[in-house]
Design a protein around this motif. Structure first.
Motif, PDB file in Angstrom:
ATOM      1  N   TYR A  47       6.279  10.046  -0.524  1.00 43.21           N
ATOM      2  CA  TYR A  47       4.779   9.769  -0.378  1.00 43.21           C
ATOM      3  C   TYR A  47       3.865   9.806  -2.044  1.00 43.21           C
ATOM      4  CZ  TYR A  47      -0.259  10.828  -0.162  1.00 43.21           C
ATOM      5  OH  TYR A  47      -1.838  11.010   0.154  1.00 43.21           O
ATOM      6  N   SER A  77       1.140  -1.476  -0.128  1.00 42.69           N
ATOM      7  CA  SER A  77      -0.211   0.192   0.192  1.00 42.69           C
ATOM      8  C   SER A  77       0.833   1.553   0.073  1.00 42.69           C
ATOM      9  CB  SER A  77      -0.962  -0.510   1.381  1.00 42.69           C
ATOM     10  OG  SER A  77       0.214   0.074   2.570  1.00 42.69           O
ATOM     11  N   ILE A  78       0.191   2.478   0.369  1.00 42.15           N
ATOM     12  CA  ILE A  78       0.688   3.914  -0.186  1.00 42.15           C
ATOM     13  C   ILE A  78       2.017   4.570   1.179  1.00 42.15           C
ATOM     14  CG2 ILE A  78       0.817   5.924  -0.018  1.00 42.15           C
ATOM     15  CD1 ILE A  78      -2.005   5.578  -1.781  1.00 42.15           C
ATOM     16  N   ASN A  79       0.865   3.678   2.426  1.00 40.75           N
ATOM     17  CA  ASN A  79       1.623   3.533   3.810  1.00 40.75           C
ATOM     18  C   ASN A  79       2.572   2.868   3.887  1.00 40.75           C
ATOM     19  OD1 ASN A  79      -0.011   5.797   4.600  1.00 40.75           O
ATOM     20  ND2 ASN A  79      -1.306   4.038   5.509  1.00 40.75           N
ATOM     21  N   GLU A  80       3.215   1.504   3.044  1.00 41.49           N
ATOM     22  CA  GLU A  80       3.927   1.122   3.340  1.00 41.49           C
ATOM     23  C   GLU A  80       4.960   0.577   2.045  1.00 41.49           C
ATOM     24  OE1 GLU A  80       1.847  -3.307   4.499  1.00 41.49           O
ATOM     25  OE2 GLU A  80       1.540  -2.821   2.233  1.00 41.49           O
ATOM     26  N   ARG A 113       5.665   4.392   1.134  1.00 41.70           N
ATOM     27  CA  ARG A 113       6.529   5.217   2.122  1.00 41.70           C
ATOM     28  C   ARG A 113       7.760   5.276   2.712  1.00 41.70           C
ATOM     29  NH1 ARG A 113       3.489   8.816   5.496  1.00 41.70           N
ATOM     30  NH2 ARG A 113       4.248  10.485   4.409  1.00 41.70           N
ATOM     31  N   LYS A 114       7.843   3.656   4.034  1.00 35.45           N
ATOM     32  CA  LYS A 114       8.493   4.017   4.863  1.00 35.45           C
ATOM     33  C   LYS A 114      10.203   3.607   4.314  1.00 35.45           C
ATOM     34  CE  LYS A 114       4.782   1.163   7.426  1.00 35.45           C
ATOM     35  NZ  LYS A 114       4.801   0.518   8.832  1.00 35.45           N
ATOM     36  N   LYS A 162       1.420   6.821  -4.250  1.00 40.33           N
ATOM     37  CA  LYS A 162       0.567   7.098  -4.768  1.00 40.33           C
ATOM     38  C   LYS A 162       1.183   6.866  -6.564  1.00 40.33           C
ATOM     39  CE  LYS A 162      -2.508  10.696  -5.023  1.00 40.33           C
ATOM     40  NZ  LYS A 162      -2.967  10.784  -6.327  1.00 40.33           N
TER      41      LYS A 162
END
Length: 295
Positions: free
Chosen positions: A253, A241-244, A246-247, A257
């Motif tokens: 970010y 996912s996006i959050n995963e 961007r880590k 995306k």
């Protein structure tokens, strides 16, 4: 008729006067003798009483600790950490200075070197210079760290204080732990932990230059690192996912995306070349991300 002739009345008067004169003389003599006797007795009594008072005063006079005869100071070897009061007094110190030394030692104070004794209150420069050559501090009162260079039984704590390497020695960056990293000159506990944490975020180091991405990293330390057979943790760009995404330090970010939007519009990515046309992915960004992705 020759000679003097007194009338009967005159003769009686003369006799009376003579008797009075004799009585007066006798009284004066008796009085004078009594006064002399009284004075002698008084003087003797005074002497006796004074002697008794002085004797009694000497017997009841209190003896104080500081009523000691002034003696010439003696010079001899002494340890201020162990010397007793008798020795300290013989050195010429005052009783109140001796008490201060005892209080200092009782509170945990230690004389580690001769100059520490110079801090004794009331000690003059002349006294200290005379005593200094005779001060002997026992090795038992020296810092324990002095044993490290003399006693082989006490080893250096290499975990807390590791021995630093010197050139041309090197550390394998992608395999080192914090203890090994702290052996590098310029690298302490803080940088050692920062190197490990950043390597975990990356998924493994693939070149030494990545250390420059750590804030304020000492450039002069980089020459002590090498990379051997790097193995990295791969990111599946088609599943995260996006959050995963961007880590990872190399994915912002907006890049995360863009990856998710591409999957939604065009399906799974086949390689990073699919992102070359996107303005968020420069050739440099794609190049440094390449070792960490899979599809």
């Amino acid at each position: 008729m020759s000679g003097y002739y007194f009338h009967r009345s005159d003769r009686q008067l003369i006799i009376v006067l003579l008797i009075v004169a004799v009585i007066l003389v006798a009284l004066l003599f008796i009085t004078a003798e009594g006064d002399m006797s009284g004075r002698v007795t008084s003087v003797d009594s005074t002497k006796t009483d004074t002697s008794f008072v002085r004797s009694e005063h000497r017997q009841t006079k209190p003896i104080y600790y500081y009523d000691v005869e002034k003696k010439q100071p003696e010079l001899f070897y002494f340890d201020p950490n162990t010397a007793d009061s008798t020795q300290l007094l013989r050195l010429g110190l005052q009783p109140w200075q001796v008490r201060n030394i005892y209080k200092y030692r009782a509170s945990g104070g230690v004389y580690r070197k001769a100059t520490d004794f110079a801090r004794l209150y009331g000690l003059t420069v002349k006294q200290y210079r005379a005593l200094e050559p005779y001060i002997r501090i026992s090795k038992d009162y020296l810092p324990a760290s002095t044993l490290l260079s003399n006693d082989d039984t006490l080893k250096r704590d290499t975990l807390k204080y590791p021995m630093k390497i010197s050139s041309p020695e090197t550390i394998i960056l992608n395999l080192a732990d914090t203890n090994q990293l702290k052996r590098v000159p310029g690298i302490g506990s803080w940088f050692a932990r920062a190197i490990v944490r950043y390597g975990e975020r990356l998924g493994g180091y693939v070149n030494v230059g990545q250390l420059q991405e750590i804030d304020d990293f000492p450039i002069e330390s980089m020459k002590y690192f090498v990379i051997e057979n790097p193995v990295t943790v791969k990111l599946n760009l088609n599943k995260l996912s996006i959050n995963e995404l961007r880590k990872h330090p190399y994915i912002s970010y907006y890049q995360a995306k863009a990856i998710v939007d591409y999957r939604r519009l065009y399906g799974p990515l086949k390689s990073l070349d699919d992102l070359k046309l996107h303005d968020k992915f420069s050739p440099e960004a794609i190049g440094r991300l390449l070792p960490y992705v899979e599809f």
